[in-house]
Structures are given as structure tokens and as C-alpha cells.
Design an enzyme around this catalytic site. Sequence first.
Site, PDB file in Angstrom:
ATOM      1  N   GLY A  42     -54.552  80.129 112.358  1.00  0.00           N
ATOM      2  CA  GLY A  42     -53.395  80.211 112.988  1.00  0.00           C
ATOM      3  C   GLY A  42     -52.296  79.830 112.027  1.00  0.00           C
ATOM      4  O   GLY A  42     -52.719  80.132 110.861  1.00  0.00           O
ATOM      5  N   GLU A  43     -51.272  79.104 112.187  1.00  0.00           N
ATOM      6  CA  GLU A  43     -50.334  79.014 111.290  1.00  0.00           C
ATOM      7  C   GLU A  43     -49.804  77.387 111.150  1.00  0.00           C
ATOM      8  O   GLU A  43     -50.338  76.406 112.239  1.00  0.00           O
ATOM      9  CB  GLU A  43     -49.006  79.561 111.636  1.00  0.00           C
ATOM     10  CG  GLU A  43     -49.267  81.119 111.586  1.00  0.00           C
ATOM     11  CD  GLU A  43     -47.795  81.745 111.944  1.00  0.00           C
ATOM     12  OE1 GLU A  43     -47.356  82.839 111.391  1.00  0.00           O
ATOM     13  OE2 GLU A  43     -47.047  81.498 112.972  1.00  0.00           O
ATOM     14  N   VAL A  44     -49.173  77.131 110.158  1.00  0.00           N
ATOM     15  CA  VAL A  44     -48.555  75.505 110.190  1.00  0.00           C
ATOM     16  C   VAL A  44     -47.261  75.638 110.134  1.00  0.00           C
ATOM     17  O   VAL A  44     -46.601  76.462 109.247  1.00  0.00           O
ATOM     18  CB  VAL A  44     -49.211  74.963 108.563  1.00  0.00           C
ATOM     19  CG1 VAL A  44     -48.516  73.292 108.738  1.00  0.00           C
ATOM     20  CG2 VAL A  44     -50.539  74.744 108.995  1.00  0.00           C
ATOM     21  N   ASP A  75     -62.773  72.843  99.682  1.00  0.00           N
ATOM     22  CA  ASP A  75     -62.004  74.156  99.635  1.00  0.00           C
ATOM     23  C   ASP A  75     -60.767  73.645  98.839  1.00  0.00           C
ATOM     24  O   ASP A  75     -59.777  73.783  99.047  1.00  0.00           O
ATOM     25  CB  ASP A  75     -61.444  74.702 101.006  1.00  0.00           C
ATOM     26  CG  ASP A  75     -60.767  75.979 100.780  1.00  0.00           C
ATOM     27  OD1 ASP A  75     -61.176  76.772  99.804  1.00  0.00           O
ATOM     28  OD2 ASP A  75     -60.154  76.484 101.712  1.00  0.00           O
ATOM     29  N   GLU A 110     -50.226  79.886 106.454  1.00  0.00           N
ATOM     30  CA  GLU A 110     -51.263  80.370 107.350  1.00  0.00           C
ATOM     31  C   GLU A 110     -52.563  80.108 107.215  1.00  0.00           C
ATOM     32  O   GLU A 110     -52.967  80.120 105.958  1.00  0.00           O
ATOM     33  CB  GLU A 110     -50.899  81.893 107.499  1.00  0.00           C
ATOM     34  CG  GLU A 110     -49.413  82.280 107.788  1.00  0.00           C
ATOM     35  CD  GLU A 110     -49.149  83.667 107.799  1.00  0.00           C
ATOM     36  OE1 GLU A 110     -50.081  84.388 107.990  1.00  0.00           O
ATOM     37  OE2 GLU A 110     -47.815  84.067 107.206  1.00  0.00           O
ATOM     38  N   GLY A 111     -53.469  80.191 107.992  1.00  0.00           N
ATOM     39  CA  GLY A 111     -54.885  80.048 107.912  1.00  0.00           C
ATOM     40  C   GLY A 111     -55.521  80.909 108.618  1.00  0.00           C
ATOM     41  O   GLY A 111     -55.023  81.937 109.250  1.00  0.00           O
ATOM     42  N   LEU A 169     -44.714  77.087 107.236  1.00  0.00           N
ATOM     43  CA  LEU A 169     -45.334  76.291 105.946  1.00  0.00           C
ATOM     44  C   LEU A 169     -46.359  77.156 105.371  1.00  0.00           C
ATOM     45  O   LEU A 169     -46.688  77.215 104.176  1.00  0.00           O
ATOM     46  CB  LEU A 169     -45.590  74.839 106.319  1.00  0.00           C
ATOM     47  CG  LEU A 169     -44.387  73.885 106.715  1.00  0.00           C
ATOM     48  CD1 LEU A 169     -45.014  72.579 106.874  1.00  0.00           C
ATOM     49  CD2 LEU A 169     -43.320  74.144 105.829  1.00  0.00           C
TER      50      LEU A 169
END
Length: 456
Positions: free
Chosen positions: A20-22, A129, A16-17, A14
Site C-alpha cells: 500500500g501507500e503512506v 530492512d 509506497e510499499g 509520502l
Amino acid sequence: MERFVDGWNIVQTLGEGAFGEVKLLINEKTNDAVALKIVDLQRAGDAKDCVYKEERIHRMLHHPHIIKLLGKREESNVAYLFLEFASGGELFDKIEPDVGMHSGEAQKYMTQLLDGLEYLHRRGITHRDIKPENLLLDEENNLKISDFGMATIFRLKGRERQLDKRCGTLPYVAPEVLKGPYFAQPSDIWSCGIVFVAMLTGELPWNEPTTESPEFARWVKSTCITESLWKKLSTMAFSLARKILNPEPAKRLKLPEILGHTWMKVEFTLNEDVTDNVEQQCKRIALPRDTENKKEIPLLPSSQPTARVPYVDISSLTAVLTSNKNQISFSQPTQNDDLLLNSQISFTQSQLTQNQFKRLVKRMTRFTAKISQESTVLRVCKALDYFEYPWSIDPASIITVSTVDSGKLQLVFKISTIDMDDHVLVDFRLSKGCGIEFKRRFVKIKNSLTDIICRV
């Protein structure tokens, strides 16, 4: 698709940050869905503290316009946050580049955003944010604030403190955040103002709120009124933007004042929803601005392209696709207790069904092709070459495009192709950078491939 734990499968990335990832998790039996945020605790020295803080803050929140935290687990050096799944995708996907969206829609999303933000501020929490990529939509298109990785508490037991950490996304950040110290509430409100402008114009007003930006300098001097972006706003909308985006935090509108503004009370008539028909959207959008080249959008022939920077040479793309075709799959999750109680976390490949495929997050940055998967990948790569977008392809046939946006900031997006028997789904996903700029690139690439796109 990968198996996460018994009965639950990872079917889609879904987002990325920084840490990590979602991923999207789907339950094999119930077809329920959960978003899984996977955080690598070793990626940065403060990752563990950041996740702990994010979890503690998120657990305090229960509001219809804020994503729910369902639970958390840790295994060795990885943290897993289980979140409510918002199937409507990200708000930026509703914003057409250089066009925006209908005022009625923008008013609805602005109201819901301010409602969620008012709840956060009442609890003494600042998000820090706010941007369209962190504003998700549920299946009924209701907005939900997500990603509390930069959130912090600014008021405790009635005592408010100023903040000094410079964080956020540069085009959305308030000018005082870059100078510090700053007050939490006005800085969040500023970010909402940028989202407001983006929703109505399909553009960001500046790359950063400093004197280094000519656009921002003209805004401060009030000499911007004749610029094309601001001319897109009605008199009422421009009035609201001026009052929210006041460079002096003390003079900036407060949340109740924004909600009481005339523009927020207008009853707009939805004669046309500009986000409903992607084909018509593309026709009405002018050629996207692009600092990389000034080429017009061509109708690219189906001959094989020459790769620019691939991991796999273009001549071997067909072999890569063929060898991986049987691994492409999908499916869905929700018995939340099962996720939290199962002690064995592992990843194994499994197969996806068409029914479960329908649970994937809605994106407008996708289309279906009427030619083979191999030919589709070749055509997409040729389009990327023509527009001089550096790209690479991995053994799983996922294309990664790394370029820059109009503000010379990094823009990375990924393109996946999925064989759905009678057609091929071509899915574009933002990995890093501005969502609106990403949408511009998608429209440009899509318009160059109209001869292979299925007409719905």
C-alpha cells in the site's frame, strides 16, 4: 487533496510499499499532521498476517529514534496504521549522489541510528530492512527508524533463534542473509554499514553482496582500496567500514564497538553543510552515472516535446491540466483520537491553503518554476524524452517515470506539479528503487531546466 474523515484531509503521498501507500493527514482546525499507512489486505495472501505482526511489534517500541505508532483501524479489506509524522523527509534526500554529506552530519545520523538499533536488539527485535529510505527525519533533523513490515522477534525469554527468511533490500542486505540461516544482530549491523558508506560517498558499494558482483568480490579479497568510492573515505572512516562490513558475521563489529570506534568520537567542524543549498550542490556534482545513455545534460528549449509512452497524448496535456487545476489542494492533521474513533472512513475532494501547504514533508527533490503549469509539464516531459526515460501521465497530471538504475534494477518515480499562484512547485517522489539513484536522475533533469527555475 482528499478528505479522509471529518476534519482530516489527505494532502500528500509520502511513500509506497509492497502492500500500500503512506499518506500525510492534516487536521483542518489544528493543522496537526499524522502519517497514514494504508494497507490493501487483499494484495497478497499474507498481507493481513504481516500487518498484524507489524502492529504488535511496533506497539512494543517507545524510543526517540523510532517512529511512534499512534493506532490502527480496519475497514473491510483495508488496514490503516496511524504513525508519527516525520516532516524532515527521508535520509536519502540528505545524501548527494557521488558526494554524500558532511562527516559531522553522517556521524550524528550514524549515532542516532545505532542508538535506535541497540534499543530494538535489546528488546529482541530485528528490523531487517535498514536503508536510507526507511530512516526518517523529524523537523529538528533527528533520525527515526521506520517501516517495521519486515521486522521480527529473534529473542524471547532469553532464548535467541536463527532466522532463515531472505528479506531486505539487495544492496543493503548482509551476505549471510542470502545463504541462511543467519543471526539477526550482525545482519542489521551490516545494513548500517552500507548506510554509513552511502552517507559519506553518495554511492552504494555494490548491487548485491555475492560473488556475482565484481565490486563485492574485490571487497572480500581486499583489492578495492584504490577504487574511487573507497578513496573518498578518510583512513578512519575506511577502517570503520572494513570492520562493520566484514563478510564473516562473527568477526563483524558489535554495536558498542562501533560507537567506541575512533571515527565516532571525532569532533567534526561543520564548515559547510552540503545539504543546505540545492543550487550549489548541483554545481559541485559531476554528471551522474547513467547506464541508459551517455548524453550530457542539455539546456532544453521550450518547444513542445514528443511523448514516448504517455497515457495521454502530449497535445492534450494542456486540456488535462486545465480540467484538473481546480482539484489541486492541500491541508493538515493531528487530533489522533478523532482519527481512531470516527467510524466512517470516506474519501472526498477538498481544497488546500498556502498555510497548510507549509506542513508538507520537506524534500530536496523539488523546485519551483517561473512559467505556467502547462508549460512546466511540457518542459519536464521534453527532458524525460531527451534522456530516454519512459514516462506516462495520468488524468490528475501526475507523471510516472519507469526506468532502471546503474545496476539494472527497476527505478520508478513520480512527478507532480502544483500551481502556487506566482510559481509552480515541481515535486519528484521516489516510488520504487534506490533513493540515491533516484536523486541522480532528479539532478540530471533539474540541471536541464535551469532557465525556467526560480532563483530563491
